[in-house]
Design an enzyme around this catalytic site. Structure first.
Site, PDB file in Angstrom:
ATOM      1  N   HIS A 138       1.971  11.167  -1.575  1.00 26.89           N
ATOM      2  CA  HIS A 138       0.469  10.516  -0.651  1.00 26.89           C
ATOM      3  C   HIS A 138       1.293  11.842   0.566  1.00 26.89           C
ATOM      4  CE1 HIS A 138      -0.082   7.762   2.956  1.00 26.89           C
ATOM      5  NE2 HIS A 138      -1.314   8.351   1.751  1.00 26.89           N
TER       6      HIS A 138
ATOM      7  N   HIS B 143       0.913  -1.306  -0.211  1.00 22.76           N
ATOM      8  CA  HIS B 143      -0.297  -0.064   0.022  1.00 22.76           C
ATOM      9  C   HIS B 143       0.989   0.846   0.212  1.00 22.76           C
ATOM     10  CE1 HIS B 143      -1.908   3.162   2.742  1.00 22.76           C
ATOM     11  NE2 HIS B 143      -2.766   3.347   1.869  1.00 22.76           N
TER      12      HIS B 143
END
Length: 311
Positions: free
Chosen positions: A113, A36
């Site tokens: 991110h 992830h």
């Protein structure tokens, strides 16, 4: 708490080492370890916020960056191993969030991110292609998504780069893939491109569903995934995310906690649940299982071992 294994062992050739009986099982029915936010190990703490972040958070970051930036880094970092180390550990699905920096005059693309990475996209994928050259029987799934700040022209340029990097290793979308059929064809890369701009390129697959609980602890995560399993599995590839998350109020009020400490605190319960799962074609079976911090815990070993249940 049970002692956590420091590092996952190497599984750099685990697909080619599977029993021959599994060579003809569709990849969508195997248990595949995934990462992830795979590139968050190299976040640039000094980079701008993503343009999708709220104006209020952007203002807060501008005024109190000495507080916000360490917090962002603690909670946006989901991996500690680099891309080649993850491949060697056994990861075969990579969650890749891609963007072009706002006001950047260059054509460079970065992973993201909340903030951007040091590593550029093309350079990283070239390293992946090089690793595949020395591991000709390993198959990887690259999920390119989010694509912030990219217009049609940038998409076309990036698609051209992907074709150039992976070439004949790119597997066109088809109904069923098995290890044996992929080895015979020389394909090693299933590339999911979650944007309409790639719809007319036969080398790219549609977006792969990612089941994300958005929960802060193991019990709520497991409850969500078990509930989802009762509705049956999607057709084709799909991802069950074992990643935990929390809100900004919790982050602000817990300055000594990070996503890594939260993951480790909940690992033993997640591990118990994971060991009970199984791959296969049945409605409650799992396929790709993605986690955070795949190195500090024996994540890959556990996910790969689930394939023994198919024998």
């Amino acid at each position: 708490m049970e002692r956590i294994m420091k590092d996952d062992i190497s599984h750099e050739d685990w697909m080619s080492c599977l029993p021959e009986k599994l060579w003809d099982v569709p990849l969508t029915h195997l248990s595949i370890p995934g990462s992830h936010d795979a590139m968050s190990y190299c976040l640039d703490i000094t980079s701008p916020l993503l343009r999708s972040e709220s104006d209020s958070f952007r203002l807060l970051d501008g005024v109190f960056c000495c507080f916000t930036r360490p917090a962002i880094y603690r909670w946006a970092t989901t991996q500690v191993q680099n891309i080649v180390e993850q491949l060697t550990a056994g990861i075969r699905y990579f969650d890749l969030r891609i963007a072009h920096k706002q006001y950047d005059p260059s054509d460079q693309l970065y992973f993201t991110h909340v903030i951007y990475t040091y590593a550029t996209v093309v350079e990283t994928l070239q390293a992946v292609a090089s690793w595949l050259e020395s591991h000709p029987k390993e198959i990887i799934i690259l999920a390119c998504r989010h694509f912030e700040g990219m217009d049609y022209k940038r998409h076309e340029e990036f698609i051209y780069s992907l074709k150039k990097i992976f070439g004949s290793k790119l597997c066109p979308q088809r109904a069923q893939l098995t290890l044996r059929s992929l080895w015979r064809s020389g394909y090693q890369v299933v590339l999911s491109y979650d944007d309409q701009s790639a719809s007319h390129h036969k080398e790219f697959w549609h977006g792969i569903p990612y089941i994300w609980a958005n929960k802060p602890n193991a019990e709520e995560l497991i409850d969500y995934l078990e509930c989802h399993k009762r509705f049956g599995r999607p057709d084709g590839f799909f991802v069950a995310g074992l990643n935990l998350t929390t809100d900004r109020c919790f982050i602000a009020s817990h300055p000594r906690v990070s996503l890594q400490t939260l993951t480790m605190e909940n690992w033993n319960r997640v591990k118990e649940w994971l060991e009970d799962q199984k791959p296969g074609a049945e409605p409650t079976c799992l396929n790709i299982i993605a986690g955070d911090f795949i190195g500090p815990v024996p994540f890959c070993s556990l996910v790969i071992a689930l394939n023994k249940k198919l024998l």
